[in-house]
Motif scaffolding. Structure first.
Motif, PDB file in Angstrom:
ATOM      1  N   MET A 162     -15.018 -17.181  51.228  1.00 16.87           N
ATOM      2  CA  MET A 162     -13.810 -18.008  51.065  1.00 16.87           C
ATOM      3  C   MET A 162     -12.991 -17.948  52.336  1.00 16.87           C
ATOM      4  O   MET A 162     -13.025 -16.958  53.068  1.00 16.87           O
ATOM      5  N   ASN A 163     -12.231 -19.025  52.577  1.00 21.79           N
ATOM      6  CA  ASN A 163     -11.252 -18.979  53.657  1.00 21.79           C
ATOM      7  C   ASN A 163      -9.989 -18.309  53.113  1.00 21.79           C
ATOM      8  O   ASN A 163      -9.902 -17.990  51.926  1.00 21.79           O
ATOM      9  N   GLN A 164      -9.000 -18.104  53.974  1.00 21.09           N
ATOM     10  CA  GLN A 164      -7.790 -17.398  53.545  1.00 21.09           C
ATOM     11  C   GLN A 164      -7.064 -18.123  52.420  1.00 21.09           C
ATOM     12  O   GLN A 164      -6.587 -17.487  51.481  1.00 21.09           O
ATOM     13  N   THR A 165      -6.969 -19.422  52.504  1.00 19.94           N
ATOM     14  CA  THR A 165      -6.264 -20.191  51.476  1.00 19.94           C
ATOM     15  C   THR A 165      -6.954 -20.048  50.127  1.00 19.94           C
ATOM     16  O   THR A 165      -6.303 -19.798  49.106  1.00 19.94           O
ATOM     17  N   GLU A 166      -8.264 -20.184  50.110  1.00 17.75           N
ATOM     18  CA  GLU A 166      -9.020 -20.053  48.857  1.00 17.75           C
ATOM     19  C   GLU A 166      -8.900 -18.642  48.283  1.00 17.75           C
ATOM     20  O   GLU A 166      -8.708 -18.463  47.074  1.00 17.75           O
ATOM     21  N   PHE A 167      -9.013 -17.644  49.161  1.00 14.78           N
ATOM     22  CA  PHE A 167      -8.966 -16.261  48.700  1.00 14.78           C
ATOM     23  C   PHE A 167      -7.571 -15.905  48.185  1.00 14.78           C
ATOM     24  O   PHE A 167      -7.439 -15.238  47.152  1.00 14.78           O
ATOM     25  N   ALA A 168      -6.541 -16.351  48.880  1.00 19.54           N
ATOM     26  CA  ALA A 168      -5.164 -16.107  48.431  1.00 19.54           C
ATOM     27  C   ALA A 168      -4.959 -16.724  47.049  1.00 19.54           C
ATOM     28  O   ALA A 168      -4.378 -16.094  46.155  1.00 19.54           O
TER      29      ALA A 168
ATOM     30  N   LYS B 141      -9.622  -7.868  40.722  1.00 18.35           N
ATOM     31  CA  LYS B 141     -10.139  -9.238  40.863  1.00 18.35           C
ATOM     32  C   LYS B 141     -11.413  -9.305  41.690  1.00 18.35           C
ATOM     33  O   LYS B 141     -12.272 -10.130  41.426  1.00 18.35           O
ATOM     34  N   VAL B 142     -11.532  -8.442  42.690  1.00 17.27           N
ATOM     35  CA  VAL B 142     -12.736  -8.466  43.530  1.00 17.27           C
ATOM     36  C   VAL B 142     -13.790  -7.471  43.045  1.00 17.27           C
ATOM     37  O   VAL B 142     -14.854  -7.364  43.649  1.00 17.27           O
ATOM     38  N   LYS B 143     -13.451  -6.746  41.958  1.00 17.70           N
ATOM     39  CA  LYS B 143     -14.382  -5.793  41.332  1.00 17.70           C
ATOM     40  C   LYS B 143     -14.899  -4.735  42.316  1.00 17.70           C
ATOM     41  O   LYS B 143     -16.095  -4.457  42.389  1.00 17.70           O
TER      42      LYS B 143
ATOM     43  N   VAL C  63     -13.845  -8.296  52.642  1.00 17.27           N
ATOM     44  CA  VAL C  63     -13.973  -8.627  51.222  1.00 17.27           C
ATOM     45  C   VAL C  63     -13.925 -10.135  51.040  1.00 17.27           C
ATOM     46  O   VAL C  63     -14.721 -10.718  50.290  1.00 17.27           O
ATOM     47  N   ARG C  64     -13.018 -10.785  51.758  1.00 13.11           N
ATOM     48  CA  ARG C  64     -12.902 -12.255  51.687  1.00 13.11           C
ATOM     49  C   ARG C  64     -14.188 -12.905  52.158  1.00 13.11           C
ATOM     50  O   ARG C  64     -14.693 -13.836  51.521  1.00 13.11           O
ATOM     51  N   HIS C  65     -14.749 -12.422  53.261  1.00 12.73           N
ATOM     52  CA  HIS C  65     -16.007 -12.975  53.764  1.00 12.73           C
ATOM     53  C   HIS C  65     -17.146 -12.748  52.771  1.00 12.73           C
ATOM     54  O   HIS C  65     -18.012 -13.620  52.615  1.00 12.73           O
ATOM     55  N   ASP C  66     -17.153 -11.594  52.099  1.00 16.84           N
ATOM     56  CA  ASP C  66     -18.163 -11.338  51.061  1.00 16.84           C
ATOM     57  C   ASP C  66     -18.084 -12.378  49.939  1.00 16.84           C
ATOM     58  O   ASP C  66     -19.099 -12.710  49.325  1.00 16.84           O
ATOM     59  N   HIS C  67     -16.878 -12.867  49.681  1.00 15.68           N
ATOM     60  CA  HIS C  67     -16.675 -13.897  48.645  1.00 15.68           C
ATOM     61  C   HIS C  67     -16.847 -15.314  49.203  1.00 15.68           C
ATOM     62  O   HIS C  67     -16.676 -16.287  48.466  1.00 15.68           O
TER      63      HIS C  67
ATOM     64  N   TYR D 194      -0.935  -9.458  54.636  1.00 17.80           N
ATOM     65  CA  TYR D 194      -1.703  -8.286  54.194  1.00 17.80           C
ATOM     66  C   TYR D 194      -2.972  -8.154  55.029  1.00 17.80           C
ATOM     67  O   TYR D 194      -3.298  -7.067  55.508  1.00 17.80           O
ATOM     68  N   GLU D 195      -3.704  -9.256  55.195  1.00 17.14           N
ATOM     69  CA  GLU D 195      -4.966  -9.200  55.930  1.00 17.14           C
ATOM     70  C   GLU D 195      -4.754  -8.764  57.377  1.00 17.14           C
ATOM     71  O   GLU D 195      -5.542  -7.996  57.919  1.00 17.14           O
ATOM     72  N   LYS D 196      -3.682  -9.229  57.984  1.00 17.66           N
ATOM     73  CA  LYS D 196      -3.386  -8.862  59.375  1.00 17.66           C
ATOM     74  C   LYS D 196      -2.668  -7.519  59.482  1.00 17.66           C
ATOM     75  O   LYS D 196      -2.311  -7.087  60.570  1.00 17.66           O
ATOM     76  N   GLU D 197      -2.428  -6.879  58.334  1.00 19.31           N
ATOM     77  CA  GLU D 197      -1.747  -5.590  58.257  1.00 19.31           C
ATOM     78  C   GLU D 197      -0.331  -5.615  58.819  1.00 19.31           C
ATOM     79  O   GLU D 197       0.185  -4.613  59.311  1.00 19.31           O
TER      80      GLU D 197
END
Length: 118
Positions: free
Chosen positions: A64-70, A101-103, A58-62, A83-86
């Motif tokens: 964004m890097n992790q900091t931007e997405f967070a 937020k990610v619709k 989902v982050r890659h679809d947007h 969360y991403e690393k489970e």
């Protein structure tokens, strides 16, 4: 399940190293020796299944890097990374907020291991 004499309560017995949790019904009838439940009835076994996620996709679809997405999600980078690393599971409230937020539907982002696409 249970008696007309008392109330039933469900209590979850925590699993030690066994992946199955067993749920018991405690019959709260009064025994002759006191006010303690005098038997525990096995109701059902529940298999716990790990929840996985597609947050990285989902982050890659947007784009964004992790900091931007967070930041976009309103989470700390530390929290999002876990969360991403489970390493941690978000609460239901946070999972629903991420979904909004990610619709995308929540079950497109979070899924049980057995429901993973083939």
């Amino acid at each position: 399940m249970g008696s007309a004499l008392g109330n039933n309560m469900n209590a979850s017995k925590p699993a030690a190293s066994n992946p199955k949790n067993t749920i018991y019904s405690i019959n709260q009838t009064t025994s002759k020796k006191g006010n303690k439940p005098h038997f525990v009835e096995l109701i059902d076994e529940v298999t716990s299944m790990p929840v996985n996620n597609r947050l990285k996709e989902v982050r890659h679809d947007h784009r964004m890097n992790q900091t931007e997405f967070a930041d976009f999600l309103g989470l700390s980078i530390y929290q999002y990374n876990r969360y991403e690393k489970e390493a941690r599971q978000p609460t239901l409230e946070i999972a629903l907020q991420i979904s909004e937020k990610v619709k995308r539907p929540v079950n497109d982002i979070f899924y049980l291991t057995e429901e993973a696409p083939s």
